[in-house]
Design a protein around this motif. Structure first.
Motif, mmCIF file in Angstrom:
data_model
loop_
_atom_site.group_PDB
_atom_site.id
_atom_site.type_symbol
_atom_site.label_atom_id
_atom_site.label_comp_id
_atom_site.label_asym_id
_atom_site.label_seq_id
_atom_site.Cartn_x
_atom_site.Cartn_y
_atom_site.Cartn_z
ATOM 1 N N PRO A 123 0.849 -1.186 0.000
ATOM 2 C CA PRO A 123 0.000 0.000 0.000
ATOM 3 C C PRO A 123 0.895 1.250 0.000
ATOM 4 O O PRO A 123 1.876 1.298 0.737
ATOM 5 C CB PRO A 123 -0.773 -0.103 1.320
ATOM 6 C CG PRO A 123 -0.703 -1.541 1.688
ATOM 7 C CD PRO A 123 0.599 -2.052 1.154
ATOM 8 N N GLY A 124 0.592 2.197 -0.838
ATOM 9 C CA GLY A 124 1.419 3.403 -0.918
ATOM 10 C C GLY A 124 2.548 3.242 -1.918
ATOM 11 O O GLY A 124 3.199 4.212 -2.312
ATOM 12 N N GLY A 125 2.842 2.017 -2.316
ATOM 13 C CA GLY A 125 3.819 1.792 -3.396
ATOM 14 C C GLY A 125 5.267 1.629 -2.950
ATOM 15 O O GLY A 125 6.110 1.183 -3.723
ATOM 16 N N ASP A 126 5.587 1.984 -1.699
ATOM 17 C CA ASP A 126 6.982 1.892 -1.250
ATOM 18 C C ASP A 126 7.123 0.641 -0.360
ATOM 19 O O ASP A 126 6.771 0.664 0.819
ATOM 20 C CB ASP A 126 7.338 3.172 -0.470
ATOM 21 C CG ASP A 126 8.800 3.191 -0.027
ATOM 22 O OD1 ASP A 126 9.421 2.103 0.045
ATOM 23 O OD2 ASP A 126 9.317 4.282 0.258
ATOM 24 N N CYS B 62 7.387 -2.392 4.702
ATOM 25 C CA CYS B 62 7.929 -3.514 5.494
ATOM 26 C C CYS B 62 8.504 -3.006 6.818
ATOM 27 O O CYS B 62 8.414 -3.689 7.841
ATOM 28 C CB CYS B 62 8.987 -4.277 4.684
ATOM 29 S SG CYS B 62 8.254 -5.097 3.271
ATOM 30 N N GLU B 63 9.072 -1.802 6.796
ATOM 31 C CA GLU B 63 9.608 -1.198 8.020
ATOM 32 C C GLU B 63 8.459 -0.915 8.995
ATOM 33 O O GLU B 63 8.558 -1.209 10.193
ATOM 34 C CB GLU B 63 10.297 0.115 7.649
ATOM 35 C CG GLU B 63 11.750 0.346 8.047
ATOM 36 C CD GLU B 63 12.474 -0.722 8.844
ATOM 37 O OE1 GLU B 63 12.905 -1.710 8.206
ATOM 38 O OE2 GLU B 63 12.638 -0.584 10.077
ATOM 39 N N LYS B 64 7.374 -0.362 8.444
ATOM 40 C CA LYS B 64 6.203 -0.041 9.272
ATOM 41 C C LYS B 64 5.624 -1.337 9.879
ATOM 42 O O LYS B 64 5.284 -1.397 11.063
ATOM 43 C CB LYS B 64 5.154 0.638 8.381
ATOM 44 C CG LYS B 64 4.112 1.423 9.118
ATOM 45 C CD LYS B 64 3.353 2.288 8.117
ATOM 46 C CE LYS B 64 1.865 2.266 8.396
ATOM 47 N NZ LYS B 64 1.042 2.802 7.330
ATOM 48 N N ALA B 65 5.567 -2.375 9.042
ATOM 49 C CA ALA B 65 5.032 -3.661 9.512
ATOM 50 C C ALA B 65 5.928 -4.230 10.611
ATOM 51 O O ALA B 65 5.448 -4.770 11.617
ATOM 52 C CB ALA B 65 4.928 -4.632 8.343
ATOM 53 N N LYS C 53 5.277 -3.401 14.011
ATOM 54 C CA LYS C 53 4.147 -4.112 14.652
ATOM 55 C C LYS C 53 4.450 -5.608 14.770
ATOM 56 O O LYS C 53 3.538 -6.433 14.899
ATOM 57 C CB LYS C 53 2.878 -3.909 13.823
ATOM 58 C CG LYS C 53 2.372 -2.466 13.803
ATOM 59 C CD LYS C 53 1.053 -2.380 13.063
ATOM 60 C CE LYS C 53 0.537 -0.956 12.986
ATOM 61 N NZ LYS C 53 0.262 -0.341 14.289
ATOM 62 N N ASP C 54 5.728 -5.937 14.678
ATOM 63 C CA ASP C 54 6.172 -7.345 14.754
ATOM 64 C C ASP C 54 5.540 -8.223 13.679
ATOM 65 O O ASP C 54 5.317 -9.418 13.880
ATOM 66 C CB ASP C 54 5.932 -7.938 16.152
ATOM 67 C CG ASP C 54 6.929 -7.387 17.160
ATOM 68 O OD1 ASP C 54 8.105 -7.207 16.778
ATOM 69 O OD2 ASP C 54 6.538 -7.101 18.303
ATOM 70 N N LEU C 55 5.269 -7.596 12.547
ATOM 71 C CA LEU C 55 4.800 -8.338 11.372
ATOM 72 C C LEU C 55 5.955 -8.299 10.366
ATOM 73 O O LEU C 55 6.309 -7.222 9.873
ATOM 74 C CB LEU C 55 3.561 -7.665 10.788
ATOM 75 C CG LEU C 55 3.020 -8.270 9.497
ATOM 76 C CD1 LEU C 55 2.334 -9.594 9.781
ATOM 77 C CD2 LEU C 55 2.031 -7.331 8.834
#
Ligand code: PLP
Length: 390
Positions: free
Chosen positions: A338-341, A346-349, A352-354
């Motif tokens: 989502p958002g294309g980057d 993946c950093e944002k995920a 959240k330990d995802l």
């Protein structure tokens, strides 16, 4: 003093393994149940019961020296015969043991095949997204990897792009289907069209252009989707097979190379594969596992659990608004960030330990890979986090 190229290969660590290690470390802190580790392609099914029973039986009843001795360089004859028989039963071929070479899994097999095909300036084409280890494998064999983008979002092969990438130096194209990371299975039609293109180009340049079929996921296909056996479509196909995924044996290092005698220079190429394997010290696949394969080559995995995970994740992600490549095979899913980057996502995920793997390492930025070899319960709980991230 050391080899700078080798040093670079060592420093450019594998993102997947690093992320997997991070996940394991986080699990120590927050608890295993709270880390959604979708990184590494380690099968989550145990090896089939027949395999473990066979190991026990061999250890209990076979002569100890025979179990652990070197086999011939090409591999135990009984194992090669069993593999040939299984392939012939399933694909209507007439493969014989002397076209098979037992190897330590697809990784060193690919290195040996690239080494056998390597010539001055030799180019090997890969379709992106692709298994990132092709890069060091090709480099070590002295080949150049040329990457061609797949047809996004169906991730089939773009024949016009492959045609544009073929030069007089092209020695091979790697075909990995079911695909890591996309989970896509190349259709018979796509492969037939590719065969037609390669035949035409081979004729034009006056030398064979081989398909190197990298097939660790051949047996992992769902909903009855056909995974064509490529040598029956294109005669200049060399198969690198592995039992790492189909029999859940990634740590045991066992597989085989099939070099058809009907392929252009088939018998010579087989000898060159054995020679290249020798050159990298690949002299004997683990003997115990060769004996196991002699008895278990016909086994097929039970995909019920993977399939349940696949369906739940695919439906859940789509309902949450994600775009997902249709995952017909392997145990991966390729999802548009989502958002294309993809790096940012993946950093944002990760926060959240995802843990998911950005597409950059597979030559396909903007997407990320999920390996759904986790518990079903975890898949269901992860959807909450995915929904929060979209
Ligand atoms: N090729 C692909 C596409 C893979 O995904 C993998 C492993 O994940 C391999 C080759 C290497 O497999 P092996 O364990 O047999 O070396």
């Amino acid at each position: 003093m050391y080899n700078k190229t080798a040093y670079e290969m060592g420093t450019n660590g594998c993102t997947i393994r690093e992320l997997a290690a991070y996940g394991a470390a986080r699990a120590q802190i927050v608890g295993e149940e709270n880390v959604f580790n979708f990184t590494i392609g380690n099968p989550s099914l145990p090896a089939p019961r027949e395999v473990t029973d066979t190991v026990r039986d061999i250890l209990d009843n076979m002569d100890n020296l025979a179990i652990h001795s070197y086999t011939s360089a090409t591999g135990d004859l009984a194992a090669r015969k069993a593999i040939a028989k299984d392939l012939n039963n399933r694909f209507g071929t007439d493969i014989t043991a002397d076209e098979l070479f037992l190897g330590c899994g697809a990784s060193p097999e690919l290195c040996a095949v690239f080494g056998a095909l390597s010539m001055d300036g030799g180019e090997i084409i890969a379709i992106a997204p692709y298994f990132s280890e092709y890069e060091p494998f090709a480099q070590s064999a002295g080949c150049t990897l040329k990457v061609v983008a797949a047809d996004v979002p169906n991730f089939q092969i773009r024949l016009d792009a492959v045609e544009a990438a073929i030069t007089p130096n092209t020695v091979a194209i790697i075909i990995n289907s079911p695909n890591n990371p996309s989970g896509v299975v190349y259709t018979r039609k796509t492969l037939e069209q590719l065969a037609e293109l390669l035949n035409r180009k081979a004729k034009e340049y006056g030398h064979a252009i081989y398909i190197v079929a990298d097939e660790p996921y051949r047996e992992l296909a769902y909903d009855g989707v056909e995974v064509p056996f490529i040598p029956t479509i294109y005669k200049d196909t060399i198969v690198c097979y592995s039992y790492s995924k189909s029999l859940s044996l990634p740590g045991e290092r066992i597989g085989y190379i099939y070099v058809p005698r009907q392929a252009t220079d088939g018998p010579e190429l087989y000898t060159a594969v054995a020679g290249a394997a020798r050159g990298i010290g690949h002299i004997c696949a683990p003997s115990l596992w060769q004996h196991v394969i002699a008895r278990c080559a016909h086994l097929q995995p039970d995909l019920t659990e993977y399939d349940r995970n696949r369906k739940a994740l695919y439906e859940g992600l789509r309902q949450a608004g994600y775009e997902v490549a249709k995952p017909d095979g392997a145990f991966y899913m390729f999802v548009k960030a989502p958002g294309g980057d993809s790096m940012a996502f993946c950093e944002k995920a990760k926060g959240k330990d995802l843990l998911v793997v950005p597409g950059e390492g597979f030559g396909c930025p903007g997407w990320f890979r999920l390996c759904y070899c986790v518990s079903y319960e975890k898949i269901l709980r992860s959807l909450e986090v995915f929904r929060a991230l979209v």
